[in-house]
Write an enzyme that holds these catalytic residues in place. Structure first.
Site, PDB file in Angstrom:
ATOM      1  CD  GLU A   1     -63.440  25.766 -50.199  1.00 38.94           C
ATOM      2  OE1 GLU A   1     -63.708  26.720 -49.449  1.00 38.94           O
ATOM      3  OE2 GLU A   1     -63.521  24.577 -49.841  1.00 38.94           O
TER       4      GLU A   1
ATOM      5  CD1 TRP B   1     -68.612  23.244 -46.404  1.00 36.24           C
ATOM      6  CD2 TRP B   1     -68.047  24.746 -47.943  1.00 36.24           C
ATOM      7  NE1 TRP B   1     -68.238  22.561 -47.544  1.00 36.24           N
ATOM      8  CE2 TRP B   1     -67.881  23.454 -48.501  1.00 36.24           C
ATOM      9  CE3 TRP B   1     -67.745  25.861 -48.731  1.00 36.24           C
ATOM     10  CZ2 TRP B   1     -67.436  23.253 -49.803  1.00 36.24           C
ATOM     11  CZ3 TRP B   1     -67.303  25.654 -50.039  1.00 36.24           C
ATOM     12  CH2 TRP B   1     -67.155  24.368 -50.560  1.00 36.24           C
TER      13      TRP B   1
ATOM     14  CE1 TYR C   1     -66.732  19.218 -49.314  1.00 37.43           C
ATOM     15  CE2 TYR C   1     -66.490  20.024 -47.066  1.00 37.43           C
ATOM     16  CZ  TYR C   1     -66.066  19.987 -48.378  1.00 37.43           C
ATOM     17  OH  TYR C   1     -64.951  20.710 -48.759  1.00 37.43           O
TER      18      TYR C   1
END
Length: 199
Positions: free
Chosen positions: A43, A51, A21
């Site tokens: 998000e 995350w 990522y």
């Protein structure tokens, strides 16, 4: 984080999902409508969680939200929502799941007015990626005046789970701002210039 001689931003752990990522997606400008809606959703889902938790559930989100097709998601009814809340492939938080459906409808409302999500979001940086030059992670802000304004506008347009901190994380994720720290190999790779804009 350093791996094989490569120095990455300090927030990037050694987990392969995180590394991929960081290296391939975070901070890379992207205007694709479905990708923007996906990142807006993820998000928002991340609020209060790590995350990495979201990255591990990303394929589950893509599956249950039909590739983040706003038209399809906007038609989800109560029975479909109940199915989603029973699916361990996503974060089973009712408000977050309901917000995704509501946000899909807000995206369609944009389309009905001849607007796009891309134009709305990117308008807050005048369509040009912001190239920052942070020496360390400690300097990277959690929100900015631009993310404050974006948050207010998205809320005005009917979007939910779009606080300023979430909006700034979105701006970072889709390359509206490049917040890779100066020691990160991605900065050397690009010579401090954001990678090409993905459409």
């Amino acid at each position: 984080m350093s791996d094989g001689g490569l120095i990455r931003c300090a927030w990037c752990t050694a987990d392969p999902l995180y590394v991929d990522y960081h290296d391939r997606e975070w901070g890379v400008p992207n205007r694709d409508e479905r990708h923007l809606f996906e990142m807006l959703t993820l998000e928002g889902a991340q609020a209060g969680l790590s995350w990495l938790t979201i990255l591990r559930k990303r394929e589950g989100y893509r599956r249950v939200f039909l590739g983040f097709d706003p038209q399809a998601i906007a038609r989800f009814d109560g029975a479909r929502l109940a199915e989603l809340l029973a699916d361990p492939g996503i974060v089973r938080n009712r408000l977050k799941v309901e917000s995704t459906v509501g946000n899909a409808r807000a995206v369609l409302a944009l389309y009905e007015r001849g607007e796009t999500l891309s134009d709305l979001l990117w308008g807050f940086v005048d369509g040009v990626p912001r190239q920052n030059a942070w020496a360390s992670l400690a300097q990277v802000p959690a929100q900015t005046p631009e993310s404050d304004r974006l948050s207010r506008e998205l809320k005005r347009r009917g979007f939910r789970f779009v606080g300023s901190t979430i909006c700034y994380a979105l701006m970072q994720a889709v390359g509206m701002v490049n917040d890779h720290t100066l020691d990160c190999f991605t900065q050397q790779r690009s010579g401090g210039v954001p990678p090409r804009l993905l459409k």
